[in-house]
Design a protein around this motif. Structure first.
Motif, PDB file in Angstrom:
ATOM      1  N   UNK A 198      56.155 -40.325 -29.267  1.00 32.94           N
ATOM      2  CA  UNK A 198      55.530 -39.791 -28.135  1.00 32.94           C
ATOM      3  C   UNK A 198      54.716 -40.820 -27.649  1.00 32.94           C
ATOM      4  N   UNK A 199      54.707 -40.788 -26.177  1.00 31.06           N
ATOM      5  CA  UNK A 199      53.676 -41.817 -25.308  1.00 31.06           C
ATOM      6  C   UNK A 199      53.688 -41.165 -24.125  1.00 31.06           C
ATOM      7  N   UNK A 200      52.290 -40.766 -23.831  1.00 35.04           N
ATOM      8  CA  UNK A 200      51.920 -40.514 -22.392  1.00 35.04           C
ATOM      9  C   UNK A 200      52.655 -39.455 -21.679  1.00 35.04           C
ATOM     10  N   UNK A 201      53.160 -38.252 -22.918  1.00 32.09           N
ATOM     11  CA  UNK A 201      53.999 -37.061 -22.253  1.00 32.09           C
ATOM     12  C   UNK A 201      55.574 -37.154 -22.294  1.00 32.09           C
ATOM     13  N   UNK A 202      55.776 -38.498 -22.685  1.00 28.14           N
ATOM     14  CA  UNK A 202      57.210 -38.946 -22.734  1.00 28.14           C
ATOM     15  C   UNK A 202      57.787 -38.904 -24.245  1.00 28.14           C
ATOM     16  N   UNK A 203      58.947 -39.008 -24.356  1.00 23.53           N
ATOM     17  CA  UNK A 203      59.528 -39.128 -25.816  1.00 23.53           C
ATOM     18  C   UNK A 203      60.524 -40.336 -25.577  1.00 23.53           C
ATOM     19  N   UNK A 204      60.134 -41.235 -26.533  1.00 19.75           N
ATOM     20  CA  UNK A 204      61.007 -42.602 -26.447  1.00 19.75           C
ATOM     21  C   UNK A 204      61.653 -42.652 -27.770  1.00 19.75           C
ATOM     22  N   UNK A 205      63.022 -43.105 -27.462  1.00 17.77           N
ATOM     23  CA  UNK A 205      63.999 -43.342 -28.597  1.00 17.77           C
ATOM     24  C   UNK A 205      64.299 -44.746 -28.695  1.00 17.77           C
ATOM     25  N   UNK A 206      64.519 -45.408 -30.030  1.00 18.45           N
ATOM     26  CA  UNK A 206      65.036 -46.664 -30.205  1.00 18.45           C
ATOM     27  C   UNK A 206      65.197 -47.297 -31.540  1.00 18.45           C
ATOM     28  N   UNK A 207      65.887 -48.158 -31.716  1.00 20.03           N
ATOM     29  CA  UNK A 207      66.203 -48.857 -32.921  1.00 20.03           C
ATOM     30  C   UNK A 207      65.069 -49.782 -33.300  1.00 20.03           C
ATOM     31  N   UNK A 208      64.695 -49.959 -34.626  1.00 20.52           N
ATOM     32  CA  UNK A 208      63.926 -50.878 -35.176  1.00 20.52           C
ATOM     33  C   UNK A 208      64.711 -51.488 -36.532  1.00 20.52           C
ATOM     34  N   UNK A 209      64.799 -52.784 -36.466  1.00 16.05           N
ATOM     35  CA  UNK A 209      65.477 -53.473 -37.276  1.00 16.05           C
ATOM     36  C   UNK A 209      65.438 -55.057 -37.335  1.00 16.05           C
ATOM     37  N   UNK A 210      65.649 -55.768 -38.545  1.00 17.18           N
ATOM     38  CA  UNK A 210      65.651 -57.015 -38.501  1.00 17.18           C
ATOM     39  C   UNK A 210      67.142 -57.660 -38.319  1.00 17.18           C
TER      40      UNK A 210
END
Length: 116
Positions: free
Chosen positions: A98-110
């Motif tokens: 959650x960020x400033x009323x928005x929903x963010x989605x993404x990958x985190x990886x090496x």
């Protein structure tokens, strides 16, 4: 030496008509297996976060922390851990924040880690 973890908001999928398969952000394969789910509970801009992890049929609630692994810097977050049959068992995480009323989605990886 491995590179720092990468964050990518680009989510690749294979359209199967009625459903979609997530594709590995490293190699593009559709053989991803989810292994754990971690939730981060934080009131807006609170100094600490409560982290709850479900893995292998067990629930672990960690004491309040600074929430360094939380995908959201200000609110709640969810992380789903995966491993890929094609490029190895190194962790790949799908992050929802959650960020400033928005929903963010993404990958985190090496991107430099792959067993296959």
């Amino acid at each position: 030496m491995s590179e720092a973890p990468t964050t990518s908001k680009f989510i690749r999928i294979a359209d199967l008509g009625g459903a979609s398969d997530l594709l590995c952000p490293r190699c593009g394969a559709d053989n991803l297996h989810h292994t754990y789910v971690t939730t981060f509970d934080r009131s807006e801009d609170a100094a600490t976060v409560i982290e709850t992890r479900i893995e292998g049929g067990k629930v672990t609630v960690l004491p309040a922390s600074l929430g360094d692994d939380n995908p959201s810097r200000r609110r709640d977050g969810i992380v789903i851990g995966f491993w890929c049959e094609q490029c190895g068992q190194a962790p790949i995480e799908l992050c929802i924040a959650q960020h400033k009323g928005s929903t963010e989605i993404g990958w985190r990886f090496d991107p430099s880690i792959a067993d296959g």
